[in-house]
Enzyme design. Structure first.
Site, PDB file in Angstrom:
ATOM      1  N   LYS A 175      -0.802  -4.316  -3.250  1.00 36.25           N
ATOM      2  CA  LYS A 175      -2.117  -3.804  -2.858  1.00 36.25           C
ATOM      3  C   LYS A 175      -2.299  -2.399  -3.427  1.00 36.25           C
ATOM      4  O   LYS A 175      -1.761  -1.431  -2.903  1.00 36.25           O
ATOM      5  CB  LYS A 175      -2.293  -3.766  -1.338  1.00 36.25           C
ATOM      6  CG  LYS A 175      -3.702  -3.326  -0.928  1.00 36.25           C
ATOM      7  CD  LYS A 175      -3.825  -3.117   0.559  1.00 36.25           C
ATOM      8  CE  LYS A 175      -5.258  -2.700   0.907  1.00 36.25           C
ATOM      9  NZ  LYS A 175      -5.657  -1.430   0.261  1.00 36.25           N
TER      10      LYS A 175
ATOM     11  N   SER B 225       0.813  -1.216   0.000  1.00 38.85           N
ATOM     12  CA  SER B 225       0.000   0.000   0.000  1.00 38.85           C
ATOM     13  C   SER B 225       0.851   1.274   0.000  1.00 38.85           C
ATOM     14  O   SER B 225       1.528   1.566  -0.967  1.00 38.85           O
ATOM     15  CB  SER B 225      -0.970  -0.040   1.189  1.00 38.85           C
ATOM     16  OG  SER B 225      -1.984   0.924   1.058  1.00 38.85           O
TER      17      SER B 225
ATOM     18  N   ASP C  72      10.490   5.774  -9.806  1.00 37.77           N
ATOM     19  CA  ASP C  72      10.100   6.488 -11.017  1.00 37.77           C
ATOM     20  C   ASP C  72      10.899   7.776 -11.210  1.00 37.77           C
ATOM     21  O   ASP C  72      11.237   8.150 -12.337  1.00 37.77           O
ATOM     22  CB  ASP C  72       8.603   6.803 -10.989  1.00 37.77           C
ATOM     23  CG  ASP C  72       7.746   5.559 -11.141  1.00 37.77           C
ATOM     24  OD1 ASP C  72       8.267   4.536 -11.634  1.00 37.77           O
ATOM     25  OD2 ASP C  72       6.560   5.588 -10.749  1.00 37.77           O
TER      26      ASP C  72
END
Length: 335
Positions: free
Chosen positions: A159, A134, A145
């Site tokens: 998740k 999560s 990224d």
């Protein structure tokens, strides 16, 4: 029950490591969950507890102690406050998007770090495992990224859904009966590159051996889990502190250690043993053979207990040691 936030609070440790005749001090920040004292915040408490505030303070302390790099430990961090994941990311990047949230009606909200201040700009690594989930995946995915740091460990839990609890009493007025609550999935999380964290989670730049598979442990193991999908990428600019060349070199060095380091070899053997036994579907009915198998297993467990209290602790320690080596090499490569 009340959750004691101090038991979930971020902690720090400084450990020395030698790499190619150079000594480095590595700051390790362990974050068990993404916490935020919402009650204190509502009451107007100025310095309410939060992950971002604690880590920001820790970073200032570590910089004063002249650390050479920082390793963020998110293993077994099952998530928590989305806002804390966004604000924590903001300590390591300039302002920009951190996460995308696609709602049930198809609209997309972007969670952004709006503070241009970067608290720590030095070498950074994040270590995760199969149970990092999560909010942990949001932070880790953003670091990856932006190419801000190197991600090491296991594929994360996967998740990528957002739930809310709806009290059923709100639909039946003047009811004296406790009707419970309904848990609804309202949205999905996406990385700023457009990829959902659902099912796939975050794949590390450098993968450690793991006894856990996605089919057995993770969101993808749930019978009615929503599928992975992709949306349009956010508008963001990579920092490129960790480029493909560095990742390739780190993986090459790690592969060489994996083939020659005795402790890592023992760990791989142990993981293979666990996986093979988990996949067993046949047991011998021959009494002598079965007794020998049980005796061999008891001897193995006794040997393990003599070396370490728990096998998981052994894996964790060795993974953390390897994480420090990888970060030290990255420090040496990027100066």
């Amino acid at each position: 029950d009340k959750i004691k936030l101090e038991e979930q609070a971020a902690t720090k440790e400084i450990v020395p490591i030698e790499f190619k005749n150079n000594n480095y001090n590595i700051g390790i920040i362990t974050i068990p969950s993404f916490y935020r004292n919402f009650e204190a915040q509502r009451e107007g408490v100025k310095d309410f507890e939060s992950t971002q505030r604690d880590v920001k303070r820790i970073l200032s302390e570590l910089k004063e102690e002249n650390i050479d790099g920082i390793l963020i430990d998110l293993r077994r961090n099952g998530g928590g406050s989305l806002q804390e994941a966004i604000e924590l990311t903001g300590l390591f990047i300039p302002d920009g998007p951190v996460v995308q949230v696609k709602n049930a009606d198809g609209s997309i909200d972007v969670g952004e770090d709006t503070d241009p201040e970067t608290v720590y700009e030095g070498p950074l690594a994040v270590i995760v495992d199969r149970f990092s989930a999560s909010a942990s995946e949001i932070f880790t995915g953003a670091i990856q990224d932006y190419k801000r740091g190197v991600v090491i460990g296991e594929q994360t839990f996967g998740k990528g859904t957002v739930q809310n609890l709806i009290p059923l009493e709100r639909f039946i007025k003047d009811s004296d009966v406790k009707l419970g609550q309904l848990k609804l999935t309202l949205a999905k999380y996406y990385r700023i590159n457009g990829s959902s964290t659902q099912h796939l989670g975050v794949s590390p730049d450098i993968s450690f051996p793991s006894p856990f598979t996605a089919e057995e442990y993770g969101e993808s193991a749930q019978p009615n889990a929503l599928p992975w999908d992709q949306i349009k990428s956010s508008n963001y600019e990579s920092i490129n502190q960790v480029n493909d060349k560095i990742i390739t070199q780190l993986n090459l060095s790690y592969s060489e250690r994996l083939a020659s380091n005795k402790e890592l070899q023992e760990l791989i053997e142990s993981i293979d043993y666990i996986k093979n036994n988990r996949d067993k579907e046949r047991l011998s009915l021959n009494e002598a053979q079965r007794k020998k198998e049980l005796e061999d297993e008891e001897a193995r467990q006794k040997k393990l207990r003599g070396e370490e209290d728990e096998e998981d602790d052994k894996k964790d320690d060795r993974y953390l040691d390897e994480g420090k080596r990888i970060l030290a090499e990255m420090i040496a490569n990027i100066g």
